[in-house]
Design a protein around this motif. Structure first.
Motif, mmCIF file in Angstrom:
data_model
loop_
_atom_site.group_PDB
_atom_site.id
_atom_site.type_symbol
_atom_site.label_atom_id
_atom_site.label_comp_id
_atom_site.label_asym_id
_atom_site.label_seq_id
_atom_site.Cartn_x
_atom_site.Cartn_y
_atom_site.Cartn_z
ATOM 1 N N LYS A 168 15.564 7.863 16.075
ATOM 2 C CA LYS A 168 17.050 7.376 16.280
ATOM 3 C C LYS A 168 17.410 7.733 17.499
ATOM 4 C CE LYS A 168 20.112 10.930 14.471
ATOM 5 N NZ LYS A 168 20.352 11.532 13.437
ATOM 6 N N ASN A 169 16.624 9.524 17.597
ATOM 7 C CA ASN A 169 15.876 10.250 18.995
ATOM 8 C C ASN A 169 15.903 8.894 19.628
ATOM 9 O OD1 ASN A 169 17.760 12.018 17.538
ATOM 10 N ND2 ASN A 169 16.091 13.667 18.441
ATOM 11 N N TYR A 170 14.532 8.464 19.627
ATOM 12 C CA TYR A 170 14.346 6.904 20.701
ATOM 13 C C TYR A 170 15.351 6.343 21.088
ATOM 14 C CZ TYR A 170 12.271 3.144 21.840
ATOM 15 O OH TYR A 170 11.515 2.017 22.797
ATOM 16 N N ILE A 205 10.297 7.926 28.119
ATOM 17 C CA ILE A 205 10.652 8.268 26.703
ATOM 18 C C ILE A 205 9.716 7.065 25.764
ATOM 19 C CG2 ILE A 205 12.951 7.797 25.020
ATOM 20 C CD1 ILE A 205 14.933 8.283 27.473
ATOM 21 N N VAL A 206 9.414 6.162 25.977
ATOM 22 C CA VAL A 206 8.824 5.824 25.291
ATOM 23 C C VAL A 206 7.363 5.923 25.386
ATOM 24 C CG1 VAL A 206 7.283 3.154 25.495
ATOM 25 C CG2 VAL A 206 9.671 3.059 26.296
ATOM 26 N N ARG A 207 7.245 7.077 26.124
ATOM 27 C CA ARG A 207 5.963 7.293 25.971
ATOM 28 C C ARG A 207 5.754 8.526 25.273
ATOM 29 N NH1 ARG A 207 4.385 8.391 30.754
ATOM 30 N NH2 ARG A 207 5.659 8.160 32.045
ATOM 31 N N ALA A 208 6.809 9.141 24.586
ATOM 32 C CA ALA A 208 7.056 9.797 23.998
ATOM 33 C C ALA A 208 6.873 9.894 23.003
ATOM 34 C CB ALA A 208 8.133 11.214 24.148
ATOM 35 N N ARG A 209 7.893 8.600 22.745
ATOM 36 C CA ARG A 209 7.868 7.770 21.382
ATOM 37 C C ARG A 209 6.181 7.725 20.393
ATOM 38 N NH1 ARG A 209 9.135 1.552 20.532
ATOM 39 N NH2 ARG A 209 6.817 1.690 20.677
ATOM 40 N N GLU A 210 5.724 7.252 21.103
ATOM 41 C CA GLU A 210 3.631 6.702 21.480
ATOM 42 C C GLU A 210 3.156 7.549 20.952
ATOM 43 O OE1 GLU A 210 3.143 4.069 24.892
ATOM 44 O OE2 GLU A 210 4.275 2.486 24.019
ATOM 45 N N ILE A 212 10.956 15.644 25.146
ATOM 46 C CA ILE A 212 11.997 14.788 25.787
ATOM 47 C C ILE A 212 12.573 13.808 24.552
ATOM 48 C CG2 ILE A 212 11.340 11.942 26.854
ATOM 49 C CD1 ILE A 212 8.875 13.063 28.180
ATOM 50 N N LEU A 213 12.260 13.889 23.490
ATOM 51 C CA LEU A 213 12.724 13.007 23.164
ATOM 52 C C LEU A 213 13.585 14.534 21.837
ATOM 53 C CD1 LEU A 213 10.317 10.721 21.278
ATOM 54 C CD2 LEU A 213 12.170 10.413 22.159
#
Length: 163
Positions: free
Chosen positions: A88-90, A129-134, A74-75
Motif C-alpha cells: 500500500k505504501n509502495y 522506492i522500488v528497491r526498498a520494496r524489493e 523510505i517506505l
C-alpha cells in the motif's frame, strides 16, 4: 612609478595569491577524498561496507545495496509491518513520485499553439522506492523460509533411534 605599472603589479600579485590558494585547496580536496572517517554515513552506501559477515541479512544488504532499516524509512513503515501495508505504501509513494499525465493543450486563448512544459517527476526516488520494496520482500521471504523449515538437529535425533 607610473599608474599602469602599479596596476599590473597589483594584478600579478593578486593572481599569484589566488593561484597559491587554489593549489592548496586542490591538495586539501585530494587529501579529503582519500580519507574516510570511521562511522561516516555519507561515504558508505547504506551500511553496505559493514555487511561483511556471511549471514543472510548481510547478503541481502549487499545484493540490494540497502539495509532493512533504510528500506523501512523510505517506505515509511515500522518493523514487522504486513506485506499488505508494504504494498500500500509502495503504490502510494510510487504514484506520487511518478510522471503526471500531460494536460490537454488549450485550443483557443493566449496559450494556444504553445507546447506545455513536460511533466516532471523523480526517477531517482521511484528507483529508491522500488528497491526498498524489493529489500523488504526479500527479507520477508527469508523469514518465511526459516519458519517453514524445521530445525535439522531435532528431526534427525528422532529418526535415528538407538544403535
Amino acid at each position: 612609478m607610473s599608474a599602469p605599472k602599479i596596476i599590473i603589479q597589483i594584478l600579478l600579485t593578486g593572481a599569484q595569491i589566488f593561484g597559491k590558494a587554489l593549489f592548496e585547496a586542490g591538495k586539501q580536496a585530494a587529501k579529503n577524498a582519500k580519507h574516510t572517517p570511521q562511522g561516516a554515513v555519507g561515504s558508505d552506501i547504506a551500511g553496505v561496507r559493514n555487511a561483511t559477515s556471511g549471514s543472510l541479512t548481510d547478503k541481502l544488504t549487499r545484493e540490494h545495496r540497502m539495509t532493512l532499516d533504510e528500506a523501512h524509512l523510505i517506505l515509511n513503515l515500522k518493523q514487522g509491518e504486513t506485506l499488505e501495508n508494504v504494498l500500500k505504501n509502495y503504490e502510494h509513494l510510487f504514484k506520487v513520485n511518478g510522471p503526471r499525465p500531460a494536460p490537454d493543450p488549450p485550443t483557443t486563448g493566449t496559450r494556444a499553439g504553445k507546447q506545455p512544459s513536460p511533466p516532471t517527476h523523480s526517477h531517482y526516488l521511484q528507483s529508491k522506492i522500488v528497491r526498498a520494496r524489493e529489500r523488504i520482500e526479500a527479507e520477508m521471504r527469508v523469514v518465511k523460509e526459516e519458519d517453514s523449515t524445521p530445525p535439522s538437529g531435532s528431526a534427525q535425533a528422532n529418526t535415528e533411534g538407538p544403535s
